[in-house]
Design a protein around this motif. Structure first.
Motif, PDB file in Angstrom:
ATOM      1  N   ARG A  32      47.695 -37.857  12.594  1.00 44.66           N
ATOM      2  CA  ARG A  32      47.579 -37.869  14.061  1.00 44.66           C
ATOM      3  C   ARG A  32      47.515 -36.445  14.597  1.00 44.66           C
ATOM      4  O   ARG A  32      46.636 -36.101  15.381  1.00 44.66           O
ATOM      5  CB  ARG A  32      48.750 -38.631  14.679  1.00 44.66           C
ATOM      6  CG  ARG A  32      48.630 -38.767  16.201  1.00 44.66           C
ATOM      7  CD  ARG A  32      49.760 -39.560  16.829  1.00 44.66           C
ATOM      8  NE  ARG A  32      51.035 -38.866  16.711  1.00 44.66           N
ATOM      9  CZ  ARG A  32      52.052 -39.244  15.960  1.00 44.66           C
ATOM     10  NH1 ARG A  32      51.979 -40.324  15.218  1.00 44.66           N
ATOM     11  NH2 ARG A  32      53.169 -38.549  15.917  1.00 44.66           N
ATOM     12  N   HIS A  33      48.423 -35.589  14.150  1.00 44.29           N
ATOM     13  CA  HIS A  33      48.461 -34.201  14.640  1.00 44.29           C
ATOM     14  C   HIS A  33      47.199 -33.443  14.253  1.00 44.29           C
ATOM     15  O   HIS A  33      46.731 -32.584  15.004  1.00 44.29           O
ATOM     16  CB  HIS A  33      49.692 -33.473  14.090  1.00 44.29           C
ATOM     17  CG  HIS A  33      50.976 -34.055  14.560  1.00 44.29           C
ATOM     18  ND1 HIS A  33      52.133 -33.958  13.827  1.00 44.29           N
ATOM     19  CD2 HIS A  33      51.309 -34.752  15.669  1.00 44.29           C
ATOM     20  CE1 HIS A  33      53.122 -34.565  14.469  1.00 44.29           C
ATOM     21  NE2 HIS A  33      52.642 -35.054  15.594  1.00 44.29           N
ATOM     22  N   THR A  69      44.259 -34.374  14.287  1.00 40.77           N
ATOM     23  CA  THR A  69      43.136 -34.673  15.182  1.00 40.77           C
ATOM     24  C   THR A  69      43.373 -34.147  16.596  1.00 40.77           C
ATOM     25  O   THR A  69      42.479 -34.236  17.438  1.00 40.77           O
ATOM     26  CB  THR A  69      42.881 -36.190  15.269  1.00 40.77           C
ATOM     27  OG1 THR A  69      44.007 -36.828  15.874  1.00 40.77           O
ATOM     28  CG2 THR A  69      42.605 -36.781  13.894  1.00 40.77           C
ATOM     29  N   GLU A  70      44.555 -33.617  16.858  1.00 37.29           N
ATOM     30  CA  GLU A  70      44.882 -33.160  18.207  1.00 37.29           C
ATOM     31  C   GLU A  70      44.373 -31.747  18.448  1.00 37.29           C
ATOM     32  O   GLU A  70      44.170 -30.958  17.508  1.00 37.29           O
ATOM     33  CB  GLU A  70      46.392 -33.249  18.432  1.00 37.29           C
ATOM     34  CG  GLU A  70      46.876 -34.702  18.444  1.00 37.29           C
ATOM     35  CD  GLU A  70      48.380 -34.857  18.519  1.00 37.29           C
ATOM     36  OE1 GLU A  70      49.123 -33.880  18.280  1.00 37.29           O
ATOM     37  OE2 GLU A  70      48.826 -35.981  18.798  1.00 37.29           O
ATOM     38  N   GLU A  71      44.202 -31.432  19.702  1.00 37.06           N
ATOM     39  CA  GLU A  71      43.654 -30.135  20.116  1.00 37.06           C
ATOM     40  C   GLU A  71      44.449 -28.974  19.524  1.00 37.06           C
ATOM     41  O   GLU A  71      45.673 -28.974  19.508  1.00 37.06           O
ATOM     42  CB  GLU A  71      43.690 -30.030  21.644  1.00 37.06           C
ATOM     43  CG  GLU A  71      43.134 -28.751  22.185  1.00 37.06           C
ATOM     44  CD  GLU A  71      43.200 -28.666  23.705  1.00 37.06           C
ATOM     45  OE1 GLU A  71      42.964 -27.562  24.226  1.00 37.06           O
ATOM     46  OE2 GLU A  71      43.490 -29.681  24.359  1.00 37.06           O
ATOM     47  N   ASN A 112      49.986 -27.626  17.017  1.00 38.17           N
ATOM     48  CA  ASN A 112      48.803 -27.808  17.838  1.00 38.17           C
ATOM     49  C   ASN A 112      49.149 -27.494  19.293  1.00 38.17           C
ATOM     50  O   ASN A 112      50.306 -27.264  19.640  1.00 38.17           O
ATOM     51  CB  ASN A 112      48.222 -29.217  17.689  1.00 38.17           C
ATOM     52  CG  ASN A 112      49.194 -30.298  18.093  1.00 38.17           C
ATOM     53  OD1 ASN A 112      50.054 -30.660  17.292  1.00 38.17           O
ATOM     54  ND2 ASN A 112      49.086 -30.792  19.306  1.00 38.17           N
ATOM     55  N   ILE A 149      49.786 -28.221  23.156  1.00 35.51           N
ATOM     56  CA  ILE A 149      50.264 -29.290  24.036  1.00 35.51           C
ATOM     57  C   ILE A 149      50.123 -28.806  25.471  1.00 35.51           C
ATOM     58  O   ILE A 149      50.252 -27.612  25.752  1.00 35.51           O
ATOM     59  CB  ILE A 149      51.710 -29.719  23.738  1.00 35.51           C
ATOM     60  CG1 ILE A 149      52.682 -28.538  23.837  1.00 35.51           C
ATOM     61  CG2 ILE A 149      51.798 -30.403  22.382  1.00 35.51           C
ATOM     62  CD1 ILE A 149      54.145 -28.945  23.758  1.00 35.51           C
ATOM     63  N   ASP A 166      51.827 -33.906  28.327  1.00 32.35           N
ATOM     64  CA  ASP A 166      51.736 -34.360  26.946  1.00 32.35           C
ATOM     65  C   ASP A 166      52.982 -35.178  26.597  1.00 32.35           C
ATOM     66  O   ASP A 166      54.077 -34.909  27.097  1.00 32.35           O
ATOM     67  CB  ASP A 166      51.625 -33.139  26.017  1.00 32.35           C
ATOM     68  CG  ASP A 166      51.344 -33.526  24.577  1.00 32.35           C
ATOM     69  OD1 ASP A 166      50.171 -33.503  24.203  1.00 32.35           O
ATOM     70  OD2 ASP A 166      52.312 -33.847  23.846  1.00 32.35           O
TER      71      ASP A 166
END
Length: 179
Positions: free
Chosen positions: A50-51, A53-55, A75, A77, A81
């Motif tokens: 999950r992390h 794929t985060e910005e 990542n 936030i 968020d």
């Protein structure tokens, strides 16, 4: 004895390239806790995916003789968020009004602890970032409080608590300037 100068630090923005190394180090570092649902390798793998794929995903790993010995990843936030939404009390606006970098996980294999490796990984990861603040969550019981004290010695301060998932212990949320 292992020393921090015998390691090579590598930074990655593509999870697929280092996922196996991250899982390998995590399983070794967290071995005593793997029987607990929140610390199981499968639970970590799900969070990691999950992390990843985060910005702003970034991971820094330390290698000795091409074997991974430590890591940290995080990542970006932003205000609103879910990371910030779970912090109690509500964090001061000065930390949330602009994007921050959240260090989501990290660890160093036992032979490389107390060598400066963790700090070098941390600082190398932050050197890639432009956010004004960095935040992390720490289990206050980790290392009988030594992990929390280590982060305090690096300039982090407590700003609240969080329960990221029902299986997680209550974590202390810490923050500091990223530089």
């Amino acid at each position: 004895m292992n020393t921090a100068r015998l390691i090579t630090l590598r930074t990655f923005t593509d999870l697929d390239v280092v996922r196996g190394d991250l899982l390998d180090v995590y399983a070794d570092v967290r071995a005593p806790l793997l029987c607990m649902p929140n610390y199981a390798v499968t639970a970590f793998g799900e969070r990691l995916d999950r992390h990843g794929t985060e910005e702003g995903f970034v991971a820094t790993l330390a290698y000795a003789d091409d074997h991974p010995v430590g890591f940290a990843y995080g990542n970006t936030i932003k205000q609103g968020d879910r990371y910030w939404q779970r912090v109690s009390p509500t964090p001061p606006n000065r930390y949330t009004e602009r994007p921050a970098v959240a260090l989501k996980e990290g660890g160093v294999r036992l032979p490389w602890r107390k060598t400066g490796t963790a700090r070098r990984i941390h600082d190398t990861l932050l050197a890639t970032r432009n956010e004004p603040h960095v935040t992390l969550m720490v289990n206050p019981a980790a290392g009988d409080g030594k992990v929390h004290a280590l982060y305090e010695s690096w300039g982090y301060e407590d700003i609240g608590q969080s329960l990221p998932s029902p299986a997680s212990p209550v974590l202390v949320v810490m923050v500091r300037a990223s530089r």
